[in-house]
Every structure is written in structure tokens, then in C-alpha cells.
Design a protein around this motif. Sequence first.
Motif, mmCIF file in Angstrom:
data_model
loop_
_atom_site.group_PDB
_atom_site.id
_atom_site.type_symbol
_atom_site.label_atom_id
_atom_site.label_comp_id
_atom_site.label_asym_id
_atom_site.label_seq_id
_atom_site.Cartn_x
_atom_site.Cartn_y
_atom_site.Cartn_z
ATOM 1 N N LEU A 146 0.827 -1.213 0.000
ATOM 2 C CA LEU A 146 0.000 0.000 0.000
ATOM 3 C C LEU A 146 0.856 1.257 0.000
ATOM 4 O O LEU A 146 0.492 2.261 -0.630
ATOM 5 C CB LEU A 146 -0.927 0.003 1.216
ATOM 6 N N GLU A 147 1.973 1.219 0.683
ATOM 7 C CA GLU A 147 2.850 2.386 0.715
ATOM 8 C C GLU A 147 3.415 2.685 -0.670
ATOM 9 O O GLU A 147 3.520 3.852 -1.074
ATOM 10 C CB GLU A 147 3.969 2.163 1.729
ATOM 11 N N ARG A 148 3.739 1.636 -1.427
ATOM 12 C CA ARG A 148 4.218 1.858 -2.802
ATOM 13 C C ARG A 148 3.084 2.407 -3.670
ATOM 14 O O ARG A 148 3.302 3.314 -4.480
ATOM 15 C CB ARG A 148 4.752 0.556 -3.395
ATOM 16 N N LEU A 149 1.891 1.864 -3.502
ATOM 17 C CA LEU A 149 0.749 2.372 -4.271
ATOM 18 C C LEU A 149 0.450 3.823 -3.905
ATOM 19 O O LEU A 149 0.117 4.638 -4.769
ATOM 20 C CB LEU A 149 -0.481 1.495 -4.017
ATOM 21 N N ARG A 150 0.561 4.136 -2.613
ATOM 22 C CA ARG A 150 0.338 5.518 -2.180
ATOM 23 C C ARG A 150 1.338 6.459 -2.837
ATOM 24 O O ARG A 150 0.974 7.560 -3.295
ATOM 25 C CB ARG A 150 0.447 5.624 -0.661
ATOM 26 N N GLY A 151 2.593 6.050 -2.892
ATOM 27 C CA GLY A 151 3.604 6.878 -3.532
ATOM 28 C C GLY A 151 3.309 7.122 -5.003
ATOM 29 O O GLY A 151 3.467 8.240 -5.502
ATOM 30 N N LEU A 152 2.872 6.078 -5.695
ATOM 31 C CA LEU A 152 2.526 6.237 -7.115
ATOM 32 C C LEU A 152 1.302 7.128 -7.277
ATOM 33 O O LEU A 152 1.250 7.970 -8.184
ATOM 34 C CB LEU A 152 2.269 4.867 -7.743
ATOM 35 N N ALA A 153 0.302 6.943 -6.395
ATOM 36 C CA ALA A 153 -0.903 7.774 -6.481
ATOM 37 C C ALA A 153 -0.571 9.236 -6.236
ATOM 38 O O ALA A 153 -1.077 10.130 -6.938
ATOM 39 C CB ALA A 153 -1.936 7.284 -5.469
ATOM 40 N N ALA A 154 0.279 9.512 -5.254
ATOM 41 C CA ALA A 154 0.676 10.894 -4.977
ATOM 42 C C ALA A 154 1.437 11.483 -6.153
ATOM 43 O O ALA A 154 1.200 12.632 -6.557
ATOM 44 C CB ALA A 154 1.524 10.941 -3.705
ATOM 45 N N ALA A 155 2.361 10.702 -6.719
ATOM 46 C CA ALA A 155 3.143 11.187 -7.857
ATOM 47 C C ALA A 155 2.267 11.428 -9.079
ATOM 48 O O ALA A 155 2.577 12.277 -9.918
ATOM 49 C CB ALA A 155 4.245 10.181 -8.188
ATOM 50 N N ALA A 156 1.144 10.687 -9.171
ATOM 51 C CA ALA A 156 0.230 10.860 -10.295
ATOM 52 C C ALA A 156 -0.724 12.030 -10.093
ATOM 53 O O ALA A 156 -1.490 12.369 -10.997
ATOM 54 C CB ALA A 156 -0.565 9.574 -10.514
ATOM 55 N N GLY A 157 -0.695 12.638 -8.897
ATOM 56 C CA GLY A 157 -1.505 13.828 -8.667
ATOM 57 C C GLY A 157 -2.757 13.619 -7.848
ATOM 58 O O GLY A 157 -3.613 14.513 -7.789
ATOM 59 N N ALA A 158 -2.904 12.474 -7.175
ATOM 60 C CA ALA A 158 -4.100 12.221 -6.372
ATOM 61 C C ALA A 158 -4.113 13.123 -5.145
ATOM 62 O O ALA A 158 -3.117 13.216 -4.420
ATOM 63 C CB ALA A 158 -4.153 10.759 -5.940
ATOM 64 N N ALA A 159 -5.240 13.784 -4.889
ATOM 65 C CA ALA A 159 -5.375 14.632 -3.711
ATOM 66 C C ALA A 159 -5.414 13.780 -2.444
ATOM 67 O O ALA A 159 -4.900 14.178 -1.400
ATOM 68 C CB ALA A 159 -6.639 15.485 -3.820
ATOM 69 N N ASP A 160 -6.031 12.620 -2.528
ATOM 70 C CA ASP A 160 -6.098 11.672 -1.411
ATOM 71 C C ASP A 160 -5.377 10.400 -1.831
ATOM 72 O O ASP A 160 -5.989 9.403 -2.191
ATOM 73 C CB ASP A 160 -7.558 11.383 -1.046
ATOM 74 N N ALA A 161 -4.049 10.453 -1.786
ATOM 75 C CA ALA A 161 -3.247 9.343 -2.291
ATOM 76 C C ALA A 161 -3.455 8.084 -1.471
ATOM 77 O O ALA A 161 -3.542 6.982 -2.013
ATOM 78 C CB ALA A 161 -1.768 9.728 -2.307
ATOM 79 N N MET A 162 -3.564 8.220 -0.136
ATOM 80 C CA MET A 162 -3.748 7.036 0.685
ATOM 81 C C MET A 162 -5.118 6.437 0.462
ATOM 82 O O MET A 162 -5.277 5.211 0.452
ATOM 83 C CB MET A 162 -3.574 7.386 2.173
ATOM 84 N N GLY A 163 -6.122 7.281 0.280
ATOM 85 C CA GLY A 163 -7.461 6.774 -0.001
ATOM 86 C C GLY A 163 -7.510 5.995 -1.301
ATOM 87 O O GLY A 163 -8.128 4.917 -1.369
ATOM 88 N N LEU A 164 -6.857 6.526 -2.334
ATOM 89 C CA LEU A 164 -6.820 5.818 -3.610
ATOM 90 C C LEU A 164 -6.047 4.514 -3.475
ATOM 91 O O LEU A 164 -6.472 3.473 -4.002
ATOM 92 C CB LEU A 164 -6.183 6.707 -4.682
ATOM 93 N N ALA A 165 -4.925 4.539 -2.764
ATOM 94 C CA ALA A 165 -4.134 3.314 -2.566
ATOM 95 C C ALA A 165 -4.953 2.260 -1.856
ATOM 96 O O ALA A 165 -4.899 1.073 -2.211
ATOM 97 C CB ALA A 165 -2.863 3.628 -1.788
ATOM 98 N N ALA A 166 -5.724 2.667 -0.841
ATOM 99 C CA ALA A 166 -6.541 1.705 -0.098
ATOM 100 C C ALA A 166 -7.602 1.084 -1.004
ATOM 101 O O ALA A 166 -7.871 -0.124 -0.916
ATOM 102 C CB ALA A 166 -7.207 2.388 1.086
ATOM 103 N N GLN A 167 -8.213 1.874 -1.878
ATOM 104 C CA GLN A 167 -9.207 1.340 -2.800
ATOM 105 C C GLN A 167 -8.575 0.362 -3.790
ATOM 106 O O GLN A 167 -9.155 -0.687 -4.096
ATOM 107 C CB GLN A 167 -9.892 2.492 -3.548
#
Length: 210
Positions: A146-167
Motif C-alpha cells: 500500500l505504501e508503494r501504491l500511495r507513492g505512485l498515487a501521490a506522484a500521479a496527482g491524487a489529492a487523497d493518495a492514501m485513499g486511492l491506494a486503499a481502494q
Amino acid sequence: MMLEHSSAMLNVPGSLAPLASPRERLLRAAAEIFCRHGINAVGVDRVVEAAGTAKTTLYKLFGSKDRLVEAVLASEGSAWRAWFLGRIDAAASTPRGRLEQIFPILDEWFRGEQFYGCPFINAVGEHDKQDERIRNLAIAHKHIVLERLRGLAAAAGAADAMGLAAQIGLLIDGAIVAALISRDPAVAATADRTLRLLLDIHLPRADLAG
């Protein structure tokens, strides 16, 4: 697709490293037996027979069946993360492009003859639901992913990177379980379509970026 990794685990795609030590043989044998038949369904006698070692060697190296299970989960988790996260990193040049490759990559795993599902999900399912020992091992594994997914989501511009990673993590877990139960790797395509909808919701459109 071949996996170059020092682990001798069987629940990830790719080739196996040459086996040398009794520890490697025991881990390989235990991984195959536990993942395929279940942890509680087999005893250490079957593991040592498959590994070609003595029972005393198993207890000398691991101390108990419980410790062997923990070692198998650690090795399986490490090998799977090296394969999965490594493939994502090499899949595309952009963070969103890497996220979009999650389920095409998992589709390869689902189609393998040695796909037995997630060993952590399987182990938690087999053990006492109050057993925090196995649950904590599963959580630690999932936290890394999840931490790797969160990093990718944040780098892609997600406002809620952890929320997207969790989904995305829920989609991954659901697809693994569905593929194991149905033996239909096409569930990866269904999960992929859902993932792309999530990315469209959470990530800025390319034509509006900048």
C-alpha cells in the motif's frame, strides 16, 4: 515472463533459484505444500519428506511448525513483492501508467499453474481469528504494498493518495480471492476496468494538467 530472484518460493511467477541448503529445501517444500493444500491440512512429516531432510533438521532450523509457517510467509511475501513491485516499476514511464499495469501484471500470476492465492489471506483464513501473530504478518506485508501504491498515487496527482491506494488494495485482494475461487483469470480484466474508473475519478485529466 521470468522472475530472477534468490527466493525458492513457488507462489510467484518465474524460475526457481538452484536449491542448495536444507533450509532452502524446507522452505520450498513447505511453501508448495502449505499454499496448495493448506497449513493445517499437513504436518511436518510431509514437509521433511518432500524436502529430503530429517525432522530434526527442521526443528533445528525453525524450532517449530509455527516458526516454519512464519518463515514461509516471510519468504513468499518478499518474493512476491520483488516480482510485483518490480514489474510495476518497469511497466511504464509515468506513475499513472504504472498503476494502470497492476491488473495486466496480476493476470499473468492468475494464469500460472502455481497460483494458489495470497499466502497471507490463506493463512489468516486458516488460523484462529484472534491470533494476532499471523494477522500482523499479513498487515506488515500489505503495508509495504500500500505504501508503494500511495507513492505512485501521490506522484500521479491524487489529492487523497492514501485513499486511492486503499481502494486499489481492496481491488487487488478481491481479484486474488475471486481468481483463486473461480479459477478464472478473467477477473483481472474486470478489476482493471474498475481501477481505470477510480483513476479517472482521483487523478487529474492529462488534457487539463499543468
